[in-house]
Design a protein around this motif. Structure first.
Motif, PDB file in Angstrom:
ATOM      1  N   ASP A  78      61.592 -51.549   2.640  1.00  0.00           N
ATOM      2  CA  ASP A  78      60.025 -51.639   2.399  1.00  0.00           C
ATOM      3  C   ASP A  78      59.531 -51.522   3.914  1.00  0.00           C
ATOM      4  N   GLU A  82      62.394 -56.149   0.177  1.00  0.00           N
ATOM      5  CA  GLU A  82      61.422 -55.785  -0.593  1.00  0.00           C
ATOM      6  C   GLU A  82      60.441 -57.043  -0.818  1.00  0.00           C
ATOM      7  N   ASP A  83      59.271 -57.129  -0.691  1.00  0.00           N
ATOM      8  CA  ASP A  83      58.680 -58.554  -1.164  1.00  0.00           C
ATOM      9  C   ASP A  83      58.152 -58.306  -2.162  1.00  0.00           C
ATOM     10  N   GLU A  84      57.822 -57.244  -3.015  1.00  0.00           N
ATOM     11  CA  GLU A  84      57.257 -57.133  -4.284  1.00  0.00           C
ATOM     12  C   GLU A  84      58.438 -57.261  -5.416  1.00  0.00           C
ATOM     13  N   MET A 144      55.993 -52.618   4.633  1.00  0.00           N
ATOM     14  CA  MET A 144      55.134 -53.769   4.966  1.00  0.00           C
ATOM     15  C   MET A 144      55.745 -54.915   4.411  1.00  0.00           C
ATOM     16  N   LYS A 184      56.001 -44.920  -2.594  1.00  0.00           N
ATOM     17  CA  LYS A 184      55.544 -45.603  -3.925  1.00  0.00           C
ATOM     18  C   LYS A 184      54.278 -44.952  -4.653  1.00  0.00           C
TER      19      LYS A 184
HETATM   20 CA    CA Z   1      55.711 -54.769   0.955  1.00  0.00          CA
END
Ligand code: CA
Length: 234
Positions: free
Chosen positions: A52, A8-10, A54, A104
């Motif tokens: 995730d 996950e990039d967030e 994206m 989400k």
């Molecule tokens: Ca993302």
């Protein structure tokens, strides 16, 4: 202690997930870059992946597909996390090999319930031995499925579905029963999810051009059978 990898990039979502999962007794590893995710999964060999959709460099969909094509990693359960809530996205996520899907913003208790249900589903079956039907062989101890000499690559959800059908050949199971037995009664899953996983199972089973053995009985359910009426074949 089951190990979960979060891809996950967030950062705030990673922090939230890590805190809550560790509090529930899971060991957690996180990766923010899609391009590095496969290496991390191969090195850590987790019990489950939260993925995730994206991501920078490589999308969750591509990562999921690569995991399902890998001999070493294909049994690892995957839950896709996504900001996209379209029904078509959900179907796409499940049909490329995710076992579950959450949109989400999601509720942490629901995510944890789904993680626990999926870990149960992915556990090796307590019943050992071999199930056989026609040219299909399921070795429950090694989780290997073959048709003739060909290995059939199945993710954990498809494996459980096939095992359930193979335990009672020709018996027609309503989708509600498959949901309860394969997914568990404690989480809410739509009936359509069963159809998506059956489609995936059927594709993997017939990939070598073999005869279709999964019977779809409209409005009734599914069975494994040798005698499929032509109008039911898909
Ligand atoms: Ca993302």
């Amino acid at each position: 202690m089951p190990k979960i990898i979060i891809v996950e990039d967030e950062d705030d979502i990673v922090t939230l997930l890590q805190y809550n999962l560790e509090r529930e007794g899971f060991s957690v590893v996180s990766e923010t870059n899609g391009g590095r995710a496969l290496d991390v999964v191969a090195a850590e060999h987790p019990d489950l992946i939260l993925l995730d959709w994206m991501l920078p460099e490589k999308s969750g969909i591509d990562i999921c597909r690569s995991i399902r094509e890998s001999n070493d990693l294909r049994n690892i359960p995957i839950i896709m996390l996504t900001a996209r809530g379209e029904e078509a996205d959900k179907i796409e996520g499940l049909s490329i090999g995710a076992d579950d899907y959450m949109t989400k913003p999601f509720s942490i208790p629901e995510l944890i319930a789904r993680i626990r249900a999926l870990l149960r589903r992915a556990q090796p079956s307590p019943s050992k031995g071999v199930l056989e039907f026609e040219d299909v062989k399921m070795d429950l101890a090694t989780c290997r499925v073959t048709r003739g000499n060909r290995f059939v690559h199945l993710g954990p959800t498809e494996f459980r579905l096939l095992q359930f059908l193979m335990e009672k050949p020709r018996h027609v199971f309503p989708r509600e029963v498959l949901l309860k037995e394969v997914w568990g009664a404690d989480i809410h899953v739509e009936l359509r999810t069963v159809d998506v996983h059956i489609r995936r199972l059927r594709k993997a089973m017939n990939d070598g051009g073999e005869k279709d053995l999964i019977r779809t009985i409209r409005a009734a359910g599914y069975s494994i059978d040798t005698n499929i009426p032509p109008d039911e074949a898909e």
